[in-house]
Scaffold this motif. Sequence first.
Motif, PDB file in Angstrom:
ATOM      1  N   THR A 144     -20.796 -11.881  18.641  1.00 42.70           N
ATOM      2  CA  THR A 144     -21.484 -11.764  17.352  1.00 42.70           C
ATOM      3  C   THR A 144     -22.722 -10.888  17.498  1.00 42.70           C
ATOM      4  OG1 THR A 144     -20.754 -14.002  16.838  1.00 42.70           O
ATOM      5  CG2 THR A 144     -22.412 -13.066  15.402  1.00 42.70           C
ATOM      6  N   LEU A 145     -23.407 -11.021  18.626  1.00 38.08           N
ATOM      7  CA  LEU A 145     -24.616 -10.224  18.848  1.00 38.08           C
ATOM      8  C   LEU A 145     -24.303  -8.729  18.902  1.00 38.08           C
ATOM      9  CD1 LEU A 145     -27.655 -10.540  19.458  1.00 38.08           C
ATOM     10  CD2 LEU A 145     -27.086 -10.477  21.876  1.00 38.08           C
ATOM     11  N   PHE A 146     -23.225  -8.367  19.592  1.00 41.84           N
ATOM     12  CA  PHE A 146     -22.840  -6.948  19.651  1.00 41.84           C
ATOM     13  C   PHE A 146     -22.577  -6.416  18.247  1.00 41.84           C
ATOM     14  CE2 PHE A 146     -22.718  -5.452  23.855  1.00 41.84           C
ATOM     15  CZ  PHE A 146     -22.367  -6.485  24.695  1.00 41.84           C
ATOM     16  N   ASN A 151     -11.782 -23.110  16.962  1.00 40.39           N
ATOM     17  CA  ASN A 151     -11.706 -22.385  18.233  1.00 40.39           C
ATOM     18  C   ASN A 151     -12.963 -21.547  18.456  1.00 40.39           C
ATOM     19  OD1 ASN A 151      -9.197 -23.319  19.061  1.00 40.39           O
ATOM     20  ND2 ASN A 151      -8.082 -21.717  17.992  1.00 40.39           N
ATOM     21  N   VAL A 152     -13.420 -20.906  17.380  1.00 45.80           N
ATOM     22  CA  VAL A 152     -14.614 -20.055  17.476  1.00 45.80           C
ATOM     23  C   VAL A 152     -15.859 -20.909  17.799  1.00 45.80           C
ATOM     24  CG1 VAL A 152     -16.221 -18.749  16.021  1.00 45.80           C
ATOM     25  CG2 VAL A 152     -13.827 -18.097  16.101  1.00 45.80           C
ATOM     26  N   LYS A 153     -15.953 -22.042  17.106  1.00 44.56           N
ATOM     27  CA  LYS A 153     -17.120 -22.930  17.317  1.00 44.56           C
ATOM     28  C   LYS A 153     -17.161 -23.481  18.735  1.00 44.56           C
ATOM     29  CE  LYS A 153     -17.650 -26.409  14.541  1.00 44.56           C
ATOM     30  NZ  LYS A 153     -17.812 -27.386  13.445  1.00 44.56           N
ATOM     31  N   SER A 154     -15.978 -23.761  19.293  1.00 43.73           N
ATOM     32  CA  SER A 154     -15.937 -24.423  20.601  1.00 43.73           C
ATOM     33  C   SER A 154     -16.382 -23.494  21.731  1.00 43.73           C
ATOM     34  CB  SER A 154     -14.523 -24.920  20.884  1.00 43.73           C
ATOM     35  OG  SER A 154     -13.672 -23.822  21.120  1.00 43.73           O
ATOM     36  N   ARG A 155     -16.321 -22.179  21.504  1.00 41.88           N
ATOM     37  CA  ARG A 155     -16.742 -21.240  22.556  1.00 41.88           C
ATOM     38  C   ARG A 155     -18.060 -20.598  22.130  1.00 41.88           C
ATOM     39  NH1 ARG A 155     -11.337 -21.142  22.267  1.00 41.88           N
ATOM     40  NH2 ARG A 155     -10.293 -21.563  24.224  1.00 41.88           N
ATOM     41  N   ALA A 156     -19.067 -21.434  21.934  1.00 41.74           N
ATOM     42  CA  ALA A 156     -20.314 -21.001  21.292  1.00 41.74           C
ATOM     43  C   ALA A 156     -20.949 -19.814  22.015  1.00 41.74           C
ATOM     44  CB  ALA A 156     -21.298 -22.163  21.227  1.00 41.74           C
ATOM     45  N   TYR A 157     -20.974 -19.855  23.341  1.00 43.99           N
ATOM     46  CA  TYR A 157     -21.662 -18.790  24.077  1.00 43.99           C
ATOM     47  C   TYR A 157     -20.958 -17.450  23.890  1.00 43.99           C
ATOM     48  CZ  TYR A 157     -23.721 -16.109  27.857  1.00 43.99           C
ATOM     49  OH  TYR A 157     -24.351 -15.116  28.575  1.00 43.99           O
ATOM     50  N   ARG A 158     -19.641 -17.458  24.103  1.00 38.44           N
ATOM     51  CA  ARG A 158     -18.904 -16.189  23.978  1.00 38.44           C
ATOM     52  C   ARG A 158     -18.928 -15.686  22.545  1.00 38.44           C
ATOM     53  NH1 ARG A 158     -13.736 -16.361  27.908  1.00 38.44           N
ATOM     54  NH2 ARG A 158     -14.951 -16.852  29.763  1.00 38.44           N
TER      55      ARG A 158
END
Lengths: 399, 220, 133
Positions: free
Chosen positions: A26-28, A14-21
Amino acid sequence: MKNKLTVFDIAWKNVKSRAYRTGVMTLFIFVLAATLFTCMVMLTSMENGIESTSKRLGADIVVVPARYYSSIENALFTGEPCTVYFDKSWVERLEEVEGVESTSSQLFLATLGAECCESLTQLIAFDEADDFVVSPWIKENTAKSMTDSEVVVGCDLGLHEGEEVTYYGVDFTVAGVLEQSGMGYDHTVFVNLDGARRIIQSESAKNFLTIQNDDFISMVNLKVKDGYDIEAVSNAIATKYEDIAVYITSKMLGNVEKDMKGFSTYCKILSVILVLLSTIAVVSIFSITINERKREFGIFILFGTSKKQLIEIIVIEAAIITVIGTLAGIFASGAVMLFFQNLISANMAIPYLELDFVGMLVILLKCILITLGMGCVSTIYSLINLGRSNGVDLLKEGE
Amino acid sequence: MLLAVQNVSKRYKHKDMDFFAVKDMNLTVDNGEFIAICGPSGSGKSTLFHMISGLLKPDSGCINFQNQDIANKNELEMAQYRNAEIGYVLQGQSVLKNFTVMENICMPFYMSNHANDIHNRALELLKKVGMEQYANSYPDQLSGGEMRRVAIARALINNPKLIIADEPTSNLDKENAIYIMEFLKQISEAGIGVIISSHDDLYQDYADRVITMNRGQINE
Amino acid sequence: MKNRIINALFHILTGVLLAIGPYTLFQVCDTSEKIMKCWWSVRAETGIGILIVFTGILSWILKNKEARLALNLNNIATGIVAILIPSWLIGGCAKETMLCRSLTFPAIYIISMVIILFNIGNLIYLRKRIGNE
């Protein structure tokens, strides 16, 4: 194909499939973790540096030529070379002051550090007979006394035991390298009075140094007798004699500690603001994402997924993002601090003692706890909503 | 008797007015029976299906599955009931887009307590629905009809006793609709109970019994 | 296409940083009186930087995935050499507080590591794409 996908595998997909979000969240967390780690390491290093300096200073009172206080402070705390002198007779005069138990003097010389480098290195000469400031420390690191052709060096000079060095055309052997202190002594070369005499009498030194013999000193360290008030003794000296500056070492450190407190407050405020902002950002993005996935969760419930399993999937998704962001942030921050450690400590006006492995590990764990806590908090709102919904409500979303 | 719905009612409140989504409903389903429920939108078909599958609790009456009242089950037991006994084919698109076709089909098994290897059974089901070449494809690579077949295969993975299919042929072309109905018929002939709801007249050629619902009640 | 553009931009940027950074953003020690080892190190890094820029341009031009994969391998090796020049092959000043040791070389190490990691990542990506074809 794997025999059975676990809730972790499902969460990972699930995490991989929403790469942008995932990337944005992750950036924050990356920025948060990097900032927290940097602030904690810097503050702890500074605290360790001040503690180490306080142990190393040894003396209760320091007497220097008048108007040269900041040079001495820089020499002690950051190793910035200074060459200030006053007559050696001041030692005897200060010994006579009531309340003074013992005195020791140091002579500050500055010299070119090495063939290649055109910058000055601090040289400190001390009398092994009466010194109580650097001798104990040097004895910790090198068991024997120094000869007049030996030097002991601070750890940041890039020199090794047994190495041959030359100052003002006079050859010395490095008898030992001192452990890190976090203060200016790490960039300092220590020589005994006999060695200093050899330097002062050399041809090169005559063209460079302002003193021509060893009748001069730069600093007198005083120990106060038990039962006497240090401030009273200091005032007595200042009243009795002109042309000198008298400083209580604990107060010198007090100024440094004040600077550090300011930096510490700034770091703490920055960290709190970042934690709040990051939490708000991650909570918002996570909530929006969970909201959009209600029908997906309804489908899971429909084919027999329990709410507990669903909650596990969501929490693991948050944990994956948090752990990746945290480790990446700490790694990046750690790499920058590791590579630029010399620049950081050289530019700090405050003693700075680098952390050991255990110290780093403790801070790493603290950072992970804070960011994981934030990650969990970001899921709470969504999980509460999910817990309250039934399968039918979830399935109706997106119809 | 596989399923017995006895005097079941479900009430909703809408703008201070009470209304019955399902009222005094009675229905029985035997093993291997194929029942079609038809009726206009809002007649209560979906609400009935949600109650049979345990997503909703009826306000009155009882639902017995294999002579056990499902109302007494707690949340975990209800989830296990849906996982093991019921295969639900949802109206519209219900395939999980982050997972391959194979993973979608196996997902109810992954959520169960079983530990055995499901791979062969999943492949067998894929072949039955004519989708074996799409095992590693993702839903965005499939057509509507193909996704519906995957949903049906998923509903069968844990060997349920009852299949509930809400509008299984909606938005499908005739060819796909016939394929789906044929397949559901085969399932019922294998001994699994099948209840579908449909607006499509196709059901008449396949269902053993047709029930018409209107305003939450059966029209006799 | 996206991969080629990202590769090109990344390598041109990092190559330029390596080539001119040590003379601008993260300067080495002043050489007014004497040329020191660190000066030679950053001259060598300028050459490395130019090579990296060149591979960036190549990765934009070349459509063939195997060729771009080879470029990635080459860049990994180049990145390793970029680290070895200041740390071993040539070196710099002995004193750790000198600009070269405290600022320039750490900056070079970080840029080189980023180049290596990026190329490893792209290598894995291209291998997967080639495998899927």
